[in-house]
Design a protein around this motif. Structure first.
Motif, PDB file in Angstrom:
ATOM      1  N   UNK A  20       4.461  -9.561   7.077  1.00 37.63           N
ATOM      2  CA  UNK A  20       5.223  -8.460   6.196  1.00 37.63           C
ATOM      3  C   UNK A  20       4.974  -7.794   5.218  1.00 37.63           C
ATOM      4  N   UNK A  21       5.184  -6.265   5.530  1.00 38.41           N
ATOM      5  CA  UNK A  21       3.734  -5.008   4.619  1.00 38.41           C
ATOM      6  C   UNK A  21       4.594  -5.794   3.026  1.00 38.41           C
ATOM      7  N   UNK A  22       3.303  -5.355   2.514  1.00 37.15           N
ATOM      8  CA  UNK A  22       3.461  -5.991   1.324  1.00 37.15           C
ATOM      9  C   UNK A  22       4.431  -5.362   0.395  1.00 37.15           C
ATOM     10  N   UNK A  63      -2.666 -12.365   0.979  1.00 42.11           N
ATOM     11  CA  UNK A  63      -3.247 -12.123   2.460  1.00 42.11           C
ATOM     12  C   UNK A  63      -4.599 -11.086   1.165  1.00 42.11           C
ATOM     13  N   UNK A  64      -5.828 -11.774   1.413  1.00 44.09           N
ATOM     14  CA  UNK A  64      -6.509 -10.750   0.856  1.00 44.09           C
ATOM     15  C   UNK A  64      -7.100  -9.514   1.552  1.00 44.09           C
ATOM     16  N   UNK A  65      -7.244  -8.648   0.551  1.00 43.08           N
ATOM     17  CA  UNK A  65      -7.589  -7.055   1.144  1.00 43.08           C
ATOM     18  C   UNK A  65      -9.186  -7.305   1.143  1.00 43.08           C
ATOM     19  N   UNK A  66     -10.035  -6.733   1.835  1.00 47.75           N
ATOM     20  CA  UNK A  66     -11.275  -7.297   1.468  1.00 47.75           C
ATOM     21  C   UNK A  66     -11.880  -5.968   1.419  1.00 47.75           C
ATOM     22  N   UNK A  67     -12.484  -6.136   0.202  1.00 50.65           N
ATOM     23  CA  UNK A  67     -13.197  -5.071  -0.739  1.00 50.65           C
ATOM     24  C   UNK A  67     -12.414  -5.518  -2.211  1.00 50.65           C
TER      25      UNK A  67
END
Length: 393
Positions: free
Chosen positions: A138-140, A170-174
């Motif tokens: 699902x989109x954030x 749903x961690x976003x890298x960085x």
């Protein structure tokens, strides 16, 4: 006695660290230029996107330059000419994907949205409860996050809470759960800007913040304002941030420094596009579509230029160019380029003479210098063609 001395030393060290924090915790300054209305409709307009993409330029050597990353390996393959042609097309598509611009949208205001009030649940717990929809894929922007307050009120979570919950599940890298030091402390951000690390700052900014956040707007504007002062525009050319930068200058009517840089580098087509973008944004009644159409007919598209550059690497040393092609390579321009320059310079001079130009003298000198250089090149071009008996095309 030694224990007492150790405690005193520890207290002194803590006091020193506290003083350091007080000195260095000055927040980053806010930018002076801000969007006074929603820029998204104009930014996402198809014509605007086409102009910005053309101004960005598709310089493959810069797009695929070596970076300090975990995996920086190179791979060697043996291919036929047909496979290589297919690979070239894929490379161009990958480059275009890497140059996709971050969106420019208005700042989203955080408003309270109450779902229900249940007084019966008041003081049921001493802490809030956060409920997050963790449906996969699902989109954030569509993910629901609600909060049950201690007084029984059930409401949609604030933007900050929603962002933190998305990052948790749903961690976003960085992306960090805290404000990075380079954005939290003014002296660190200032140091990065003084060292002209504009792309690094903007890349980090794009990862850490959403385009609708106030911090994203303030910090990106700070970078663009500093860049306009340092005149190091080429550092962002052929990156995903050049388009938003040009749009920012056009929106705030401060394109003259970037325009001067384009003229000085002989990017006249881009200069015309920048002026046209300004006319479009501010609805200035100047006809520019016909000029752009003429230039597009004379110039190859960015994709065609990049593909031609890649195909040039296939030419064997023993394969000689035709005399006309050698002349074009030596001069750096073709007859179509000289014709396009005349059209571009006329359009640019009309802008300089208008009331919209702020640095007329500087721009006039740049145009005059380029005219003289182009005249010398044209005379040399015509002389070489005549000497070798090449007919004008």
């Amino acid at each position: 006695m030694s224990l007492l001395r150790y405690v005193r030393r520890l207290n002194a060290l803590q006091g020193l660290q506290h003083c350091r924090r007080e000195v260095s915790s000055a927040p980053a300054k806010s930018a002076t230029l801000k969007y006074d209305q929603d820029p998204q409709p104009l930014f996402t307009d198809s014509e605007t996107q086409r102009l910005l993409q053309s101004m960005t330029q598709l310089q493959l050597d810069k797009v695929f330059r070596k970076r300090t990353v975990k995996d920086n390996r190179s791979e060697t393959k043996f291919m036929t000419n047909e496979q290589l042609e297919t690979e070239f097309l894929q490379i161009i598509e990958k480059a275009k994907h890497l140059l996709k611009m971050p969106p420019i949208v208005k700042i989203k205001q955080d408003t309270e949205r109450i779902i229900a009030k249940d007084p019966a649940l008041k003081d049921f717990a001493t802490t809030k409860y956060v409920f997050t929809d963790i449906t996969f894929g699902l989109p954030h922007s569509e993910r629901k996050v609600v909060v049950r307050e201690t007084d029984g009120t059930l409401a949609y979570a604030s933007l900050d809470t929603t962002k933190r919950m998305n990052q948790l599940y749903f961690p976003l890298e960085g992306r960090k759960s805290y404000t990075p030091r380079m954005f939290a402390y003014e002296e660190l951000l200032h140091k990065c800007l003084e060292e002209h690390k504009y792309e690094f700052v903007l890349d980090r900014l794009t990862v850490q913040y959403e385009p609708y956040e106030t911090e994203f707007h303030n910090l990106s504007a700070r970078v663009f304002e500093h860049l306009n002062e340092s005149k190091q525009f080429d550092l962002l050319r052929s990156t995903r941030h050049f388009g938003p930068m040009a749009f920012f200058y056009a929106w705030h009517r401060c394109i003259d420094d970037l325009l001067y840089d384009m003229i000085r580098r002989d990017y006249l087509h881009n200069a015309v596009e920048l002026i046209a973008l300004t006319y479009k944004i501010h609805k200035i009644p100047v006809e520019y579509t016909e000029t752009l159409a003429k230039l597009e007919a004379l110039h190859p598209t960015p994709d065609e230029s990049a593909l031609s550059e890649l195909r040039g690497f296939l030419r064997r040393p023993e394969e000689k160019q035709g005399i006309e092609q050698e002349i074009h390579t030596a001069i750096g321009k073709t007859e179509q380029d000289f014709a396009a320059d005349d059209i571009s310079l006329k359009f640019i001079e009309e802008y300089i003479a208008s009331e919209h130009s702020l640095k007329k003298v500087q721009l006039e000198l740049a145009v005059q210098t380029l005219k003289e250089i182009n005249l010398e090149k044209l005379q040399l071009f015509q002389g070489l063609k005549k000497a070798h008996g090449v007919q004008a095309s």
